[in-house]
Motif scaffolding. Structure first.
Motif, PDB file in Angstrom:
ATOM      1  N   ARG A  32      11.547  -4.651  -0.720  1.00  7.42           N
ATOM      2  CA  ARG A  32      11.802  -6.441  -1.318  1.00  7.42           C
ATOM      3  C   ARG A  32      11.303  -6.925  -2.546  1.00  7.42           C
ATOM      4  NH1 ARG A  32       8.073  -9.638   0.610  1.00  7.42           N
ATOM      5  NH2 ARG A  32       9.422 -11.214   1.351  1.00  7.42           N
ATOM      6  N   HIS A  33      10.685  -5.699  -3.303  1.00  4.92           N
ATOM      7  CA  HIS A  33       9.967  -6.376  -4.326  1.00  4.92           C
ATOM      8  C   HIS A  33      10.894  -5.517  -5.613  1.00  4.92           C
ATOM      9  CE1 HIS A  33       6.388  -8.555  -3.055  1.00  4.92           C
ATOM     10  NE2 HIS A  33       6.431  -8.004  -2.683  1.00  4.92           N
ATOM     11  N   VAL A  47      14.864   1.668  -0.593  1.00  2.00           N
ATOM     12  CA  VAL A  47      15.387  -0.044  -0.622  1.00  2.00           C
ATOM     13  C   VAL A  47      14.309  -0.639  -0.383  1.00  2.00           C
ATOM     14  CG1 VAL A  47      17.856  -0.099  -0.592  1.00  2.00           C
ATOM     15  CG2 VAL A  47      15.893  -1.291   1.834  1.00  2.00           C
ATOM     16  N   SER A  98       5.230   2.965  -3.763  1.00  2.91           N
ATOM     17  CA  SER A  98       5.231   3.339  -4.199  1.00  2.91           C
ATOM     18  C   SER A  98       5.536   4.208  -5.500  1.00  2.91           C
ATOM     19  CB  SER A  98       3.923   4.007  -4.472  1.00  2.91           C
ATOM     20  OG  SER A  98       3.948   5.147  -3.743  1.00  2.91           O
ATOM     21  N   LEU A 134       8.498  -3.963  -7.896  1.00  5.36           N
ATOM     22  CA  LEU A 134       8.092  -2.246  -7.159  1.00  5.36           C
ATOM     23  C   LEU A 134       9.033  -1.777  -7.727  1.00  5.36           C
ATOM     24  CD1 LEU A 134       6.161  -3.225  -4.215  1.00  5.36           C
ATOM     25  CD2 LEU A 134       5.330  -2.209  -6.003  1.00  5.36           C
ATOM     26  N   VAL A 139      13.265   3.123   3.671  1.00  3.06           N
ATOM     27  CA  VAL A 139      13.348   0.972   4.471  1.00  3.06           C
ATOM     28  C   VAL A 139      11.947   0.760   3.609  1.00  3.06           C
ATOM     29  CG1 VAL A 139      13.157  -0.958   4.899  1.00  3.06           C
ATOM     30  CG2 VAL A 139      15.194   0.292   5.207  1.00  3.06           C
ATOM     31  N   GLY A 140      11.085   0.463   2.355  1.00  2.00           N
ATOM     32  CA  GLY A 140      10.420   0.016   1.859  1.00  2.00           C
ATOM     33  C   GLY A 140       9.663   1.649   0.873  1.00  2.00           C
ATOM     34  N   THR A 141      10.165   1.059  -0.325  1.00  2.00           N
ATOM     35  CA  THR A 141       9.968   2.026  -1.251  1.00  2.00           C
ATOM     36  C   THR A 141       8.668   2.447  -1.374  1.00  2.00           C
ATOM     37  OG1 THR A 141      12.350   1.930  -1.848  1.00  2.00           O
ATOM     38  CG2 THR A 141      10.963   2.243  -3.828  1.00  2.00           C
ATOM     39  N   ARG A 194      16.729  -4.508  -2.434  1.00  2.00           N
ATOM     40  CA  ARG A 194      18.111  -5.424  -1.138  1.00  2.00           C
ATOM     41  C   ARG A 194      16.260  -4.929   0.157  1.00  2.00           C
ATOM     42  NH1 ARG A 194      22.669  -3.225  -1.032  1.00  2.00           N
ATOM     43  NH2 ARG A 194      23.408  -2.459  -2.753  1.00  2.00           N
ATOM     44  N   ASP A 195      16.601  -6.892   1.266  1.00  2.00           N
ATOM     45  CA  ASP A 195      16.351  -6.796   2.154  1.00  2.00           C
ATOM     46  C   ASP A 195      16.653  -5.761   3.420  1.00  2.00           C
ATOM     47  OD1 ASP A 195      15.394  -7.702   4.352  1.00  2.00           O
ATOM     48  OD2 ASP A 195      16.549  -9.343   4.604  1.00  2.00           O
ATOM     49  N   GLY A 196      15.308  -4.424   3.637  1.00  2.00           N
ATOM     50  CA  GLY A 196      16.067  -3.194   4.339  1.00  2.00           C
ATOM     51  C   GLY A 196      16.396  -3.514   5.920  1.00  2.00           C
ATOM     52  N   THR A 230       8.608   2.343   6.277  1.00  2.00           N
ATOM     53  CA  THR A 230       7.744   2.249   5.765  1.00  2.00           C
ATOM     54  C   THR A 230       7.121   0.637   6.538  1.00  2.00           C
ATOM     55  OG1 THR A 230       8.062   2.606   3.864  1.00  2.00           O
ATOM     56  CG2 THR A 230       8.265   4.678   5.178  1.00  2.00           C
ATOM     57  N   THR A 280       0.430  -1.499  -0.099  1.00  2.00           N
ATOM     58  CA  THR A 280       0.001  -0.082   0.144  1.00  2.00           C
ATOM     59  C   THR A 280       0.718   1.129   0.211  1.00  2.00           C
ATOM     60  OG1 THR A 280      -0.141   0.029   2.397  1.00  2.00           O
ATOM     61  CG2 THR A 280      -1.503  -0.677   1.414  1.00  2.00           C
ATOM     62  N   ILE A 281      -0.035   2.438  -0.616  1.00  2.00           N
ATOM     63  CA  ILE A 281       0.919   3.496  -0.720  1.00  2.00           C
ATOM     64  C   ILE A 281       0.447   4.178   0.267  1.00  2.00           C
ATOM     65  CG2 ILE A 281      -0.924   4.728  -2.191  1.00  2.00           C
ATOM     66  CD1 ILE A 281       1.436   6.620  -2.763  1.00  2.00           C
ATOM     67  N   SER A 282       1.052   5.105   2.030  1.00  2.00           N
ATOM     68  CA  SER A 282       0.642   5.110   3.004  1.00  2.00           C
ATOM     69  C   SER A 282      -0.234   6.358   2.828  1.00  2.00           C
ATOM     70  CB  SER A 282       1.344   5.654   3.712  1.00  2.00           C
ATOM     71  OG  SER A 282       2.683   4.650   3.882  1.00  2.00           O
ATOM     72  N   LEU A 310       7.007  -5.100   8.079  1.00  2.00           N
ATOM     73  CA  LEU A 310       8.537  -5.697   7.051  1.00  2.00           C
ATOM     74  C   LEU A 310       8.699  -7.240   7.114  1.00  2.00           C
ATOM     75  CD1 LEU A 310      11.190  -3.695   6.709  1.00  2.00           C
ATOM     76  CD2 LEU A 310      12.026  -4.485   9.306  1.00  2.00           C
TER      77      LEU A 310
HETATM   78  N1  SAH Z   1       6.511   4.310   1.417  1.00  2.00           N
HETATM   79  C1  SAH Z   1       5.758   3.656   0.047  1.00  2.00           C
HETATM   80  C2  SAH Z   1       5.074   2.605   0.962  1.00  2.00           C
HETATM   81  C3  SAH Z   1       5.239   1.283   1.604  1.00  2.00           C
HETATM   82  S1  SAH Z   1       4.872  -0.213   1.802  1.00  2.00           S
HETATM   83  C4  SAH Z   1       4.724   5.114  -0.336  1.00  2.00           C
HETATM   84  O1  SAH Z   1       5.392   5.844   0.028  1.00  2.00           O
HETATM   85  O2  SAH Z   1       4.905   3.692  -1.319  1.00  2.00           O
HETATM   86  C5  SAH Z   1       5.830  -1.601   2.956  1.00  2.00           C
HETATM   87  C6  SAH Z   1       6.815  -1.373   1.388  1.00  2.00           C
HETATM   88  O3  SAH Z   1       7.919  -2.465   2.240  1.00  2.00           O
HETATM   89  C7  SAH Z   1       6.234  -2.739   0.559  1.00  2.00           C
HETATM   90  O4  SAH Z   1       6.528  -1.975  -0.628  1.00  2.00           O
HETATM   91  C8  SAH Z   1       7.205  -4.052   1.238  1.00  2.00           C
HETATM   92  O5  SAH Z   1       7.829  -4.718  -0.843  1.00  2.00           O
HETATM   93  C9  SAH Z   1       8.085  -3.103   1.109  1.00  2.00           C
HETATM   94  N2  SAH Z   1       9.430  -4.366   2.559  1.00  2.00           N
HETATM   95  C10 SAH Z   1       8.769  -5.111   3.411  1.00  2.00           C
HETATM   96  N3  SAH Z   1       9.388  -5.488   4.005  1.00  2.00           N
HETATM   97  C11 SAH Z   1      10.810  -5.263   3.022  1.00  2.00           C
HETATM   98  C12 SAH Z   1      11.864  -5.583   3.524  1.00  2.00           C
HETATM   99  N4  SAH Z   1      12.927  -6.627   4.326  1.00  2.00           N
HETATM  100  N5  SAH Z   1      12.969  -4.533   3.174  1.00  2.00           N
HETATM  101  C13 SAH Z   1      12.488  -4.139   2.077  1.00  2.00           C
HETATM  102  N6  SAH Z   1      10.955  -3.668   1.343  1.00  2.00           N
HETATM  103  C14 SAH Z   1      10.330  -4.756   2.447  1.00  2.00           C
END
Ligand code: SAH
Length: 213
Positions: free
Chosen positions: A107-108, A105, A88, A111, A84-86, A132-134, A150, A59-61, A206
């Motif tokens: 993990r998908h 970064v 969108s 994305l 951590v968690g790019t 990466r694994d953040g 995020t 989800t986008i927050s 996460l």
């Molecule tokens: N900040 C984003 C929303 C984040 S949603 C925005 O502005 O849209 C959370 C994201 O964290 C997801 O895309 C998910 O794939 C990522 N995520 C979950 N675990 C992770 C990890 N270990 N390393 C990197 N990304 C991770």
């Protein structure tokens, strides 16, 4: 990509009414069009204060949460920031507007690719996206002035705490995925870490490891 003025006023009013008062944060969120990061089906809800689905079940927050987290991070113009968690790429773009350099970064890989396209379409060049694994942070670029997570962790990952500069700030949602999570702000002073609880939030978890996609 400026928002049209009526929608922009409503969007900014909603942010203010939820407690986003920092002028640099509001300025960045006025400049970066959330509509550009939400596509298809949900595009006409882009300026509502709600989280929206993106690819891979993520989800986008919610904009007010983006605003409150950004303001809590207190990003300065010379800062090097890790997200951590790019997802969108929206939060990364907002941070990019405020900081000198942003690394984000996810993990998908899918994305990262989609978000990368949006950032280059938006002429944002100081944000670097990596698959990466953040949970391990980004050791080759550490230490960071600011770190934003995020996705919700049970505890703030130790490698991230270790990659925070002296005087650095980290904002991270903490808690089990389906129960109430709290947004925590951590400030490093020498070897000391001070924790401040900010507000209840709800983020996707996460998850360890890079996704097979
Ligand atoms: N900040 C984003 C929303 C984040 S949603 C925005 O502005 O849209 C959370 C994201 O964290 C997801 O895309 C998910 O794939 C990522 N995520 C979950 N675990 C992770 C990890 N270990 N390393 C990197 N990304 C991770």
């Amino acid at each position: 990509m400026p928002l049209d003025s009526m929608r922009k006023m409503q969007f900014l009013f909603a942010l203010r009414s939820k407690g986003v008062t920092d002028s640099r944060t509001l300025g960045a969120m006025e400049k970066i069009d959330r509509g550009h990061f939400v596509r298809g089906h949900f595009a006409d809800r882009a300026y509502d204060d709600i989280p929206l689905p993106i690819s891979y079940g993520q989800t986008i927050s919610q904009p007010s949460v983006v605003g409150l987290m950004t303001q809590a991070l207190n990003v300065r113009p010379r800062d090097k920031v890790l997200e951590v968690g790019t997802g969108s790429g929206y939060q990364a773009a907002v941070l990019g507007h405020l900081a000198r350099r942003v690394y984000s970064v996810d993990r998908h890989h899918g994305l990262i690719q989609e978000a990368g396209g949006r950032l280059s379409d938006g002429d944002i060049y100081n944000v670097t996206l990596l698959t990466r694994d953040g949970c391990f942070g980004l050791p080759e670029q550490a230490p960071f002035d600011r770190i934003m997570v995020t996705a919700a962790a049970e505890d703030p990952p130790a490698p991230l705490l270790a990659q925070l500069k002296e005087g650095g700030i980290m904002v991270v949602p903490v808690g089990q995925s389906d129960t109430l999570q709290r947004l925590i702000k951590i400030i490093r002073t020498g070897d000391r870490l001070d924790y401040h609880e900010l507000l209840p939030v709800r983020f996707v978890p996460l998850i360890e490891g890079v996704a097979p996609d």
